[in-house]
Structure formats: C-alpha cells, structure tokens
Design an enzyme around this catalytic site. Structure first.
Site, short mmCIF file in Angstrom:
data_model
loop_
_atom_site.label_atom_id
_atom_site.label_comp_id
_atom_site.label_asym_id
_atom_site.label_seq_id
_atom_site.Cartn_x
_atom_site.Cartn_y
_atom_site.Cartn_z
CE1 TYR A 221 7.33 29.63 -6.14
CE2 TYR A 221 6.67 27.70 -7.38
CZ TYR A 221 7.03 28.28 -6.19
OH TYR A 221 7.10 27.52 -5.05
CG HIS A 229 7.96 22.14 -10.36
ND1 HIS A 229 7.65 21.78 -9.08
CD2 HIS A 229 7.63 21.09 -11.13
CE1 HIS A 229 7.16 20.56 -9.08
NE2 HIS A 229 7.13 20.13 -10.32
CE LYS A 260 13.03 24.54 -6.52
NZ LYS A 260 12.11 23.95 -7.49
#
Lengths: 284, 152
Positions: A221, A229, A260
């Site tokens: 993070y 997020h 991600k």
C-alpha cells in the site's frame, strides 16, 4: 504519571508459535511504526461476522522479526508457566459451572416436556375414553422420566459481553525490556528473501500486509491501508529460483483483474532489492 | 478462373512452409539447440510482422540465456522493444528476466501455447503504479443498501 518512552517495547505473546499482541497500547505502537498486522478476535457484541474484528493482533513473521531487530519487542510477561496454573484453575472452574448449569437445565427441560405432553393429551380428551387415556398419559409420563436426557448440544450457554472480572490481559503497567527474547533464533520461520523485500519496501514508506487472497506474498500500500487501496501484489523469490511461465501469467492476469501491478521481488547483491513490474500488455 | 487457381495455390502450400520461410531460416542460422524456442520465436515473429504490422522486426541470439530474442518497433519512429518468446510450459528465473531488461529496451514476454495462442506480458524495472479505476464515480449513498434490503 510515568510517561511511556517514545521507543516503546511491545509485549508479544506466543500462541503455538503465532506471535500475538493483546494490549491496545501495543497495537498503537506497532501501527505508529508502520506495521499493520491482522486482527483475529471476534467482538463479543458483533459476533458471526468478520468485517470488523478485535484483539488479538497477529503479526507477520517479517513484522515480528523487524520489531525484534529494532529492539522494540519482547516476550509478554505472564506468558510463562506461572500463568499456566491459574489458567488450569479457571478451566476447571468453567467446567464445573457448565456441569451445574447442565444439570439444572436438564431438570427444567424434563418438566417442560412433561407439561407439553400433558397439554397435548388433555386437549384431545373425549368423555367416553377418559380412564384409558389417563392410564396412557401416566405411562408416557413415566417413560419420559426414565429415558429423557438433555442433549449437550441443546445446552444454553451464557456469554458475558462485559469484562466481568475475566482478565487474560492484565493492564498493569509493566516495563518491558527488549532483552527478553521472544523465541529461539532458529525458530523464526522467516524466509530470507521475503524478509529482505519486506524490510526494503517498509523502508521506502510502503505498508505491507499478507497477500494470501491474491496468491502473492505481500500486498503493498502507498500509505495506511485504512486510507488507500493496495497498488502492488509482491511475489518474493530468489534471483535463480525457477518459476513456471503459466504461474507468471496466472498471477499477472489476476493482478490486472484487481487493478494491481504484480511485483517480482528478489534480493540482489549488495543488499539491494530488484523489482520487476508485471503488467498485462493489453495486446489483444 | 484466376481466383480459383489462386485459392488452389494458397491451399497447396507445402506442409513444411515454416522451414522454408526466410525468417525461420535466419533464426536457424543462429544455431540454437532449443528448437521449441526457435519455433515459438518464429510464431511470435509472424504475429508481430503480419498481424500487428510492427516495423523493423529482427531476431538476435542471447548467449547467456541461449534463446532467440526479437526486437522491433510498434510503429515507424516508435522506440525499439525487446520480445522474449517462450513456450508456455517452460520455467524461467527472475535473473533471466533481469538479463533481458538490462538490454535497456521496454520488454515484452510472450508465452506461446501448443495451439499457437500468444499471450504478451509487459515487464518493467521498478515499481509501476497501476492505472487507477476509470471514472466517473457516482456516490451511491444509501441507494445500494436499500436495494439489498428489498431483496431479502
């Protein structure tokens, strides 16, 4: 009042080799050092959900090791054998209380069943067969007396939602010294590459949590997980470790589905860590 | 009539047309033992040149990894990129990926399946922040909870 020193030491309790933190101050200290941990306990007033959990907090092996290296963690007092005797007494007491409760409830349950039976049989009472029905009723009541047992799964158990004197975590202020080792050196099950990556990323200001849900080692993070997020799924491996191409594709595809970037992280020479970002190419 | 004969020509391609293709023969001349990787490299080469119309596609041998790498530009004037073609069931190490990255060009890894499906992966040095989710964002407020309640 004696103020806590700024370099506070947290008390780590080992539960079968899982490092746990029980005190609120320790949780706060650990968070202020940028370590997130994972809450495990259920909250008594909101059970049967795992969106909001309570203490204890479980530390990652890497977090425990980092705290140890910074001399910021020690074995929690009262964790030793002294506490064992007290605990056994408490368990004994609890069992006796349960047994007593069971006996009381058995008696009440039998009475309950009998009165229900009585109501059922007398409600269908007719004038002519009065005596025969009375004898049948007596017979059934006696059979109930002989054979009735309350199944233990039907036992009503009371859970206290307030402290009620149970104290697994004495709040007595205890000056923890970091020279009390938590566990033996060889017991730390921290893979070398994972720890190096953890320390490097933490040093760059990232917050890390476990990434079991995503098939990786860490979720990375850019700030506190309560506010951001995760940007990366970190997969730690040594430079020469061989990985199957299909696994690389799978984790990369998963990463792009959850927005991600997958990071392949390997400790290199001279203490540096090498990062390779894996992204879906978008070439269809 | 001529179209029919053209069609006949196309369907009568020799079965080993790959072996006779100039690009394949060029790759063969690099003398690699790993013929499966050469075949994969050829399929990627065809995809880049014929399907995606990349420019200046060439092949080069990597002596350390013992594989054929492809280089090319997506468009005229675009920067050169390196492509590492590999059969899908292979394994590779982070070190070999770093080795290709060290050439200094943007890198693509291409996995070639047994049915010739190609899957491209972008590999970059460092931490590349992912693209944020696309807006516009609408604050659903209570509406979502109300909808859920109605379902029960």
């Amino acid at each position: 009042m004696d103020g806590r020193p700024s370099s506070a030491v947290v008390g780590v309790s080992l539960c079968d080799s899982a490092p746990l933190l029980w005190r609120v101050e320790d949780l706060r200290t650990v968070r202020s050092q940028g370590l997130v941990g994972a809450l495990l306990g259920s909250l008594p007033r909101t059970p049967r959900q795992n969106v909001r959990l309570g203490r204890p907090m479980l530390l990652l092996p890497e977090e425990e090791r980092l705290l140890t290296e910074r001399h910021a963690a020690a074995a929690a007092p009262g964790d030793q054998d002294g506490g064992g005797v007290e605990l056994r007494l408490q368990v004994q007491q609890h069992r006796e209380d349960q047994q007593r409760s069971y006996e009381e409830q058995s008696v009440l349950a039998l009475e309950d069943r009998k009165s229900a039976l009585l109501r059922a049989m007398t409600s269908s009472h007719t004038e002519s067969g009065a005596r025969a029905e009375d004898e049948a009723l007596q017979g059934r009541l006696e059979a109930l007396d002989r054979s009735f047992t309350l199944p233990s799964s039907a036992l009503a158990v009371q859970l206290s939602t307030a402290r009620a004197g149970l104290s697994y975590c004495p709040e007595a202020r205890d000056f923890l010294r970091a020279d009390r080792p938590i566990r033996g050196q060889d017991e730390l099950s921290c893979h070398a590459s994972r720890y190096q990556v953890f320390r490097d990323l933490r040093g760059r200001g990232f917050y890390l949590t476990s990434a079991g849900k995503f098939g990786g080692d860490f979720l990375v993070y850019p700030g506190d997980p309560l506010r951001f997020h995760a940007h990366f799924i970190s997969v730690c491996l040594s430079l020469d470790e061989s990985v199957c191409l299909l696994d690389v594709l799978a984790v990369s595809r998963l990463g792009s589905n959850v927005k991600k970037t997958v990071l392949l992280c390997s400790p290199g020479t001279d203490g540096r860590v090498l990062y390779t970002s894996l992204q879906w190419s978008g070439m269809v | 009539m001529s179209e029919a004969s053209k069609r006949a020509d196309v369907s009568e391609k020799p079965p080993n047309w790959i072996l006779q293709h100039p690009a394949y023969q060029q790759m063969k001349s690099l003398e690699l033992e790993d013929s499966a990787q050469v075949h994969a490299a050829f399929l990627v080469h065809m995809d880049l040149t014929e399907v995606r119309q990349w420019k200046e596609v060439s092949c080069v041998k990597s002596p350390e990894l013992q594989v054929i790498l492809l280089e090319g530009r997506e468009k005229e004037g675009a920067p050169v990129q390196t492509v590492l073609p590999l059969p899908a069931h292979r394994s590779l190490s982070h070190r070999s990926i770093r080795h290709v990255l060290d050439r200094g060009f943007p890198m693509l890894l291409c996995a070639v399946a047994s049915d010739s499906t190609l899957v491209y992966q972008r590999m970059t040095d460092g931490l590349v922040t992912p693209d944020p989710p696309a807006g516009p964002f609408q604050d659903l407020g209570r509406r979502q909870h109300r909808k859920r309640r109605q379902k029960h």
